[in-house]
Design an enzyme around this catalytic site. Sequence first.
Site, short mmCIF file in Angstrom:
data_model
loop_
_atom_site.label_atom_id
_atom_site.label_comp_id
_atom_site.label_asym_id
_atom_site.label_seq_id
_atom_site.Cartn_x
_atom_site.Cartn_y
_atom_site.Cartn_z
N ARG A 89 33.07 42.34 38.93
CA ARG A 89 32.77 43.11 37.72
C ARG A 89 31.27 43.07 37.44
O ARG A 89 30.61 42.10 37.75
CB ARG A 89 33.53 42.52 36.52
CG ARG A 89 35.01 42.86 36.48
CD ARG A 89 35.69 42.28 35.25
NE ARG A 89 35.69 40.83 35.28
CZ ARG A 89 34.85 40.04 34.65
NH1 ARG A 89 33.91 40.55 33.85
NH2 ARG A 89 34.92 38.73 34.75
N TYR A 217 35.68 48.47 42.65
CA TYR A 217 36.21 47.11 42.64
C TYR A 217 36.99 46.71 41.39
O TYR A 217 36.53 46.91 40.26
CB TYR A 217 35.06 46.10 42.82
CG TYR A 217 35.61 44.75 43.18
CD1 TYR A 217 36.00 44.48 44.49
CD2 TYR A 217 35.83 43.79 42.22
CE1 TYR A 217 36.58 43.28 44.82
CE2 TYR A 217 36.39 42.57 42.54
CZ TYR A 217 36.77 42.32 43.84
OH TYR A 217 37.34 41.13 44.17
N LYS A 226 41.27 45.35 32.69
CA LYS A 226 40.32 44.87 31.69
C LYS A 226 39.95 45.98 30.71
O LYS A 226 39.75 45.73 29.52
CB LYS A 226 39.09 44.27 32.37
CG LYS A 226 39.42 43.04 33.25
CD LYS A 226 40.08 41.98 32.44
CE LYS A 226 40.81 40.87 33.16
NZ LYS A 226 40.19 40.08 34.16
N HIS A 246 42.87 37.50 27.10
CA HIS A 246 42.69 37.16 28.52
C HIS A 246 43.43 35.85 28.79
O HIS A 246 42.82 34.80 28.94
CB HIS A 246 41.19 37.02 28.79
CG HIS A 246 40.82 36.95 30.24
ND1 HIS A 246 39.62 36.41 30.66
CD2 HIS A 246 41.46 37.35 31.36
CE1 HIS A 246 39.54 36.49 31.99
NE2 HIS A 246 40.65 37.05 32.43
N SER A 268 37.31 34.00 33.72
CA SER A 268 37.61 34.48 35.06
C SER A 268 37.37 33.39 36.10
O SER A 268 36.37 32.67 36.02
CB SER A 268 36.72 35.69 35.37
OG SER A 268 36.93 36.69 34.40
N CYS A 270 38.88 30.58 36.52
CA CYS A 270 38.93 29.22 35.99
C CYS A 270 40.35 28.66 35.94
O CYS A 270 40.62 27.70 35.22
CB CYS A 270 38.28 29.16 34.61
SG CYS A 270 36.50 29.38 34.69
N ASP A 295 47.14 36.84 33.69
CA ASP A 295 45.79 37.26 33.31
C ASP A 295 45.68 37.81 31.89
O ASP A 295 44.66 37.63 31.25
CB ASP A 295 45.27 38.30 34.30
CG ASP A 295 43.75 38.47 34.29
OD1 ASP A 295 43.04 37.44 34.36
OD2 ASP A 295 43.27 39.60 34.19
N ARG A 386 40.03 38.86 46.83
CA ARG A 386 41.24 38.90 45.99
C ARG A 386 42.47 39.34 46.77
O ARG A 386 42.38 39.91 47.84
CB ARG A 386 41.03 39.90 44.85
CG ARG A 386 39.88 39.53 43.90
CD ARG A 386 40.38 39.04 42.58
NE ARG A 386 39.33 38.40 41.78
CZ ARG A 386 39.56 37.83 40.60
NH1 ARG A 386 40.77 37.82 40.09
NH2 ARG A 386 38.58 37.25 39.93
#
Length: 601
Positions: A89, A217, A226, A246, A268, A270, A295, A386
């Site tokens: 991002r 992406y 998001k 989130h 993100s 974590c 998420d 990913r």
Amino acid sequence: MTMMTMTLDRSHAMQSTTTVATTNRPLRDWVAEMETLCKPERVHWVDGSDLEAAALTEEAVKRGILIGLNEEKLPGCYLHRSHPNDVARVEKLTFICTEDEKNAGPTNNWMPPAEAYKRLGEIFDGSMKGRTMYVIPYIMGPAASPFSKVGVEITDSIYVVLNMRIMTRAGNIALEHLGNSDDFVRGLHCTADLNPERRYICHFPQDKTIWSVGSGYGGNALLGKKCLALRLGSALGQREGWLAEHMLIVGIENPRGEIFYVAAAFPSACGKTNLAMLVPPDSMPGWKVWTVGDDIAWMRVGPDGRLWAINPEAGFFGVAPGTSEKSNPNAMRTISHDTIFTNVLQTEDNTVWWEGMGPAPARGTDWKGQPWTPESTEKGAQPNGRFTVAARQCPAISSKWEAPEGVPISAILFGGRRARVAPLVYETPDWQHGVYVGATMASETTAAAAGAVGVVRRDPMAMLPFCGYHMGDYFEHWLEMGKKLSNPPRIFHVNWFRTDEQGKCLWPGFGDNLRVLQWVIDRCHGEGKADETPIGFVPTLDALNTEGLGISDTQLRAALAVDRQQWHDEVEDQGTLFELIGERMPQALVEEREALRRRLS
Ligand code: GTP
Ligand code: SPV
Ligand code: MN
């Protein structure tokens, strides 16, 4: 061929190559308008069928967008390599385009809507010439849930179509859900020339519109995630009285068969996916963990005064590096078939590998498409590589993951990557203090966003890059939500990433995090021993289940320690955030900070 049929064929191709399964006027008008802007050669309405997916996949393979992987070892799996400058991002090019700059707040980039439409409009103009424009109708949330929202994403990327099919309920199912309503989020996306200078992700909350250009992406391009579910979702939630967060959602089943649902906000990369798919350690027989989401959580006050959460997504877009049989066996099962891998290493036998998966192959092709050996100085997989996979493939998927009403949340965890300061776990005394802890949480930056990695920054509720309105108003909204909850979840802070002097994690993490969740659930029932410290309730050494854990008391004590000097500095450092938020910082949080400062002195 007569002149007449030629004309007919041509006009047909200009309009559509697939049947439009909707009579929805506002939708058809908007798509026609975007077609006039982008000037594609043809328009494809995504129906969501398996036949369509097979055809698109075949085309993607032919055009080199996807590489088919070993059908025996990884059936139905594909590899995608994105442009090396397009792997995460981009927060600095993400904008909230409200009329009044004040409403975007000091933590967001802002552009006036007219300027954003003009600037991006120039890039979109003719951007799909000679290409196919895909129209993807999709639902965020279970089809049967009254809380679900419909979005439509227009894109020129097959990769986006194939990912959206996994991450959302896409195709005719969404058109049926929408009917003739004009209540849908309008998303326009074009990869254009991938020029990082002409890359913009713009949100127009008042128009329920998202325009994204110049990146293919993840969070930049899969607009349901998001952009809709968090940035527009949070702004909508403020107006309508709910929360878009989130957060992972997980069900913890104790040996008595009782299930408690926990939601957790970590920034993100974590640990949300890992906690959501946790496998209990051998020394905790009878415990089970059920994945609801990894998420995003949409949360409302239920008729019972509890907080109820749904997962608006249908798949996982998870971090590959670090995922292994040891750290996350459920993820490994989940991605063993029908998965799209992005920016990971391709092995000689056409499977995949990444750092932290296990022994490295003798050679392979790295994420950039270059020859790779373990001696290479370059990483095999991009650190933000990913996997995209349907949630239903997860062996631990909860039977409630598509429940229309969601699941009731017993505890909320806030957490991040802190090498220092934050103890393994502590409980806040009440909702208001919990909101203060969430608002002031900090974490080291990761590869999920472009920019420096490992820098500690404030990331309120893990929403710094995702809150679609003024952060001060967002804190106020959280406080207001608390007032409506007669039976609110307890709020905790966790940190799996505290290190010793040598930089080694003090806590083993992963499956052993269930030991912390056990204490959390105990606390929700008025059990579980704790010491009262200035920052909140920290478990006593004997309160945590350490059976079979094999770490020394000294190490555990270090993981749980609350150092007054470090916390004094921490509270001082929060001043920067409070000043930034300015007059819209709720007075209640100013007072919580003052009270903590007094308790520490
Ligand atoms: P996003 O998808 O970016 O929102 O990330 P996420 O929060 O879902 O993070 P994820 O679970 O994918 O974990 C990111 C990285 O942290 C991976 O490399 C994991 O191996 C690592 N990680 C996750 N949980 C733990 C833990 O308990 N301890 C340690 N040391 N590392 C962890
Ligand atoms: C994150 O960065 O928090 C993610 C991946 O979950 S992305 O979809 O790129 O936002
Ligand atoms: Mn995320």
